[in-house]
Design an enzyme around this catalytic site. Structure first.
Site, short mmCIF file in Angstrom:
data_model
loop_
_atom_site.label_atom_id
_atom_site.label_comp_id
_atom_site.label_asym_id
_atom_site.label_seq_id
_atom_site.Cartn_x
_atom_site.Cartn_y
_atom_site.Cartn_z
CB SER A 116 -0.96 -0.05 1.18
OG SER A 116 -1.89 0.99 1.10
CG HIS A 117 0.08 3.66 3.23
ND1 HIS A 117 -0.86 2.65 3.30
CD2 HIS A 117 0.54 3.82 4.48
CE1 HIS A 117 -0.97 2.24 4.55
NE2 HIS A 117 -0.14 2.93 5.29
CG ASP A 281 -2.60 4.01 -1.57
OD1 ASP A 281 -3.34 3.92 -2.56
OD2 ASP A 281 -2.51 3.12 -0.70
CG ASP A 283 -2.69 -0.43 -2.62
OD1 ASP A 283 -2.56 0.69 -2.11
OD2 ASP A 283 -3.42 -1.31 -2.15
CG ASP A 285 -6.05 0.89 -1.29
OD1 ASP A 285 -5.12 1.72 -1.17
OD2 ASP A 285 -6.11 -0.16 -0.61
NE ARG A 286 -4.04 4.20 3.02
CZ ARG A 286 -3.52 4.38 4.22
NH1 ARG A 286 -2.91 5.50 4.52
NH2 ARG A 286 -3.61 3.44 5.13
CE LYS A 380 -7.52 1.94 1.82
NZ LYS A 380 -7.46 0.98 2.94
C1 G1P Z 1 -4.14 1.52 8.21
C2 G1P Z 1 -5.35 2.41 8.37
C3 G1P Z 1 -6.60 1.62 8.07
C4 G1P Z 1 -6.50 1.00 6.67
C5 G1P Z 1 -5.21 0.20 6.56
C6 G1P Z 1 -5.01 -0.31 5.13
O1 G1P Z 1 -4.20 0.45 9.12
O2 G1P Z 1 -5.41 2.96 9.66
O3 G1P Z 1 -7.73 2.45 8.16
O4 G1P Z 1 -7.60 0.17 6.43
O5 G1P Z 1 -4.09 1.02 6.90
O6 G1P Z 1 -4.92 0.73 4.20
P1 G1P Z 1 -3.41 0.44 10.53
O7 G1P Z 1 -1.96 0.67 10.24
O8 G1P Z 1 -3.96 1.60 11.32
O9 G1P Z 1 -3.72 -0.89 11.13
ZN ZN Z 2 -3.38 1.29 -0.31
#
Ligand code: G1P
Ligand code: ZN
Length: 547
Positions: A116-117, A281, A283, A285-286, A380
């Site tokens: 992801s990010h 982000d 991948d 989804d954000r 998302k």
């Molecule tokens: C974080 C975000 C959560 C999101 C997840 C995946 O998780 O807080 O809302 O669904 O990334 O993108 P966390 O690191 O808080 O467990």
């Molecule tokens: Zn992501």
């Protein structure tokens, strides 16, 4: 074609393959440990038996190690009897596009390679997650089954074969398995065209009075955004910035927030600012939504979408309900109440929305962590959110700021901020939670710096569809004036622990809604840090990131 040679390789379990909030995330070098990726993938095949003889969707966000991992997984899929693997060209698929393809072709599920990010590169993060046939992240029952299997696994199946050509669209075969390389953008773009009024957005761009920038942050959405925004919708060339996916995201954090997307923030600020800014982000989804000199909190974005869904083609016939993750502000709840919609509060993580979406109890959902989405997929969806806003701007012919400020006047404003303490000692982080937990019983009714505690608990969720229970999802402290403090530990990090403190304050008075967030939140920040003894327990005076 090469003669296939299926081999069964002896292996030993790894003890650390329990998926977190969103799949298994580790440093690249951990995934490169011999058998590490293979063990996890075999555990998916061993537990998700529909994949045998079925179709698997496969792709990733293009980060370092993506291509190697894809080749390993294709070989293992063939050795495990998967009939067909649909792979995004060059190994690329955004998370929402993977969800779209899993659903559209009624496949048995998908494997998405992404952290992801989180940053990418040889010394950074990699990740793998399994999505089920509905296109959504595997629910806890499935991730636990996969994890249990990783604890006992002693062999995996693969085959010796030439590498698949990932860059040429078309069908190749590997033994009895068909490998189809597909355009990663086409199906997703068609879905977006079905949901949004592209003609109207084209007019918005065509009039020459509206400017925007989309920051793909050198991650997966570059090709998607260029095709949809610039080619299909006619946004000025150059509207998409940082649109070339890179294995290390250009050395940056592909996380769309005010800190990491500072280049975009600068383009929406001051003289010559564009009217609209958005980012996605690693991948895809954000999303982050910005107006000219204006930041839309993700919590508000969800609320504005819910209140305006009737303006949008794909949602014009009405929405069934909304859901937000527990730490997300209660702005959407106020819209739901006013419009008579069902509203659900779920634990953090997109997987908790899937059942509600499948059961058609909700149409829209979101998280404060820059995630919004709908029933169109089961993830998302960053670009979807951007298109939703563009469609709304085209219909309402107002600025982003005007739309949000009007929303606050009608529903009240939920001021919101999140403080993250990253990379803290795991024992100290657990200590904060244990300490808070011990105080929960005595808090209700007590006064903290003039705020009266209404309730204090550790959030537990019973899924209304399947009855499954998820406990210990975060400490909630609610005050009688509607403000709230939430504490939870991150489940996506790869090093140490991250403590997240979420703060929210409600302001119904329009004359007070344009104050600075930091100033409004200060009293709650003071209470939150003192109550949790953050400084003495973690040694941190300040959070690492404030969003
Ligand atoms: C974080 C975000 C959560 C999101 C997840 C995946 O998780 O807080 O809302 O669904 O990334 O993108 P966390 O690191 O808080 O467990
Ligand atoms: Zn992501």
């Amino acid at each position: 074609m090469t003669i296939m040679d299926i081999s069964t390789i002896t292996t030993q379990p790894f003890s650390d393959q329990r998926p977190g909030t969103s799949g298994l995330r580790k440093k690249v070098r951990v995934f490169q440990t011999p058998h590490y990726l293979e063990n996890f993938v075999q555990s998916i095949f061993d537990t998700q038996t529909d994949l045998k003889g079925g179709t698997l969707v496969l792709g990733g966000d293009g980060r370092y190690y993506n291509r190697e991992a894809i080749q390993i997984i294709i070989r293992m899929a063939a050795a495990n009897g998967v009939a067909k693997v649909i792979v995004g060209q060059s190994g690329l698929l955004s998370t929402p596009a993977a969800s779209c393809i899993i659903r559209k072709y009624q496949t048995s599920g998908g494997i998405i390679l992404s952290a992801s990010h989180n940053p990418g590169g040889p010394n950074e993060d990699f990740g793998i997650k399994f999505n089920t046939a509905n296109g959504g992240p595997a629910p806890e029952g499935v991730t636990e089954a996969i994890y249990t299997r990783t604890r006992e696994i002693n062999e995996y199946r693969t085959l010796t074969a030439d590498e698949i050509d990932l860059d040429t669209p078309g069908t190749q075969t590997l033994g009895d398995t068909r490998v189809e390389i597909v355009d990663p953008v086409a199906d997703y773009a068609a879905l977006m065209e079905h949901l949004f009024d592209f003609e109207r957005i084209r007019q918005l761009f065509g009039a020459g009075l509206f400017s925007m920038r989309f920051d793909a942050m050198h991650a997966i959405t570059g090709p998607y955004a260029r095709h949809i925004l610039e080619e299909m919708l006619g946004a000025e060339p150059g509207s998409v910035i940082n649109g070339e996916p890179k294995e290390d995201f250009g050395g940056a954090h592909p996380d769309p927030n005010l800190v990491h997307a500072h280049e975009l923030v600068a383009l929406t600020s001051g003289r010559g600012a564009v009217d609209f800014g958005a980012a996605s982000d690693g991948d895809g989804d954000r999303n982050m939504i910005l107006g000219r000199n204006f930041f839309v909190t993700p919590s508000d974005s969800l609320a504005v979408m819910a209140a305006n869904a009737h303006h949008i083609k794909g949602y014009a016939s009405g929405i069934s309900g909304v859901a937000r993750s527990m730490p997300t502000s209660q702005a959407a709840d106020r819209v739901a109440e006013a419009l008579g919609l069902d509203c659900y509060e779920t634990p953090t993580g997109w997987k908790f929305f899937s059942n509600l979406l499948d059961a058609r109890r909700i149409t829209l959902c979101g998280e404060e962590s820059f995630g919004t989405g709908s029933d169109h997929v089961r993830e998302k969806d960053g670009l979807w959110a951007v298109l939703f806003w563009l469609n709304l701007l085209a219909v309402r012919k107002q600025s982003v700021a005007a739309i949000v400020q009007e929303h606050w006047r009608r529903f009240g404003r939920n001021f919101y901020t999140r403080h993250d303490y990253e990379g803290i000692d795991t024992a100290a982080a657990n200590g904060v939670v244990t300490h808070l937990q011990a105080r929960l019983a005595e808090l209700p009714g007590s006064a903290l710096d003039g705020y009266t505690v209404d309730y204090a608990d550790n959030f537990a969720y019973t899924d209304p569809v399947d009855g499954s229970v998820s406990e210990n999802q975060g400490i909630r402290i609610g005050f009688t004036d509607g403000s709230r403090i939430v504490y939870r530990l991150s489940g996506t990090g790869t090093e140490g622990a991250t403590l997240r403190v979420y703060l929210e304050a409600y302001e119904p008075d329009p004359d007070k809604q344009n104050r600075e967030t930091a100033e409004v939140m200060q009293p709650l920040v003071t209470i939150a840090t003192a109550l949790a003894e953050i400084e003495s327990r973690t040694g941190r005076k300040e959070p690492t990131v404030i969003t």
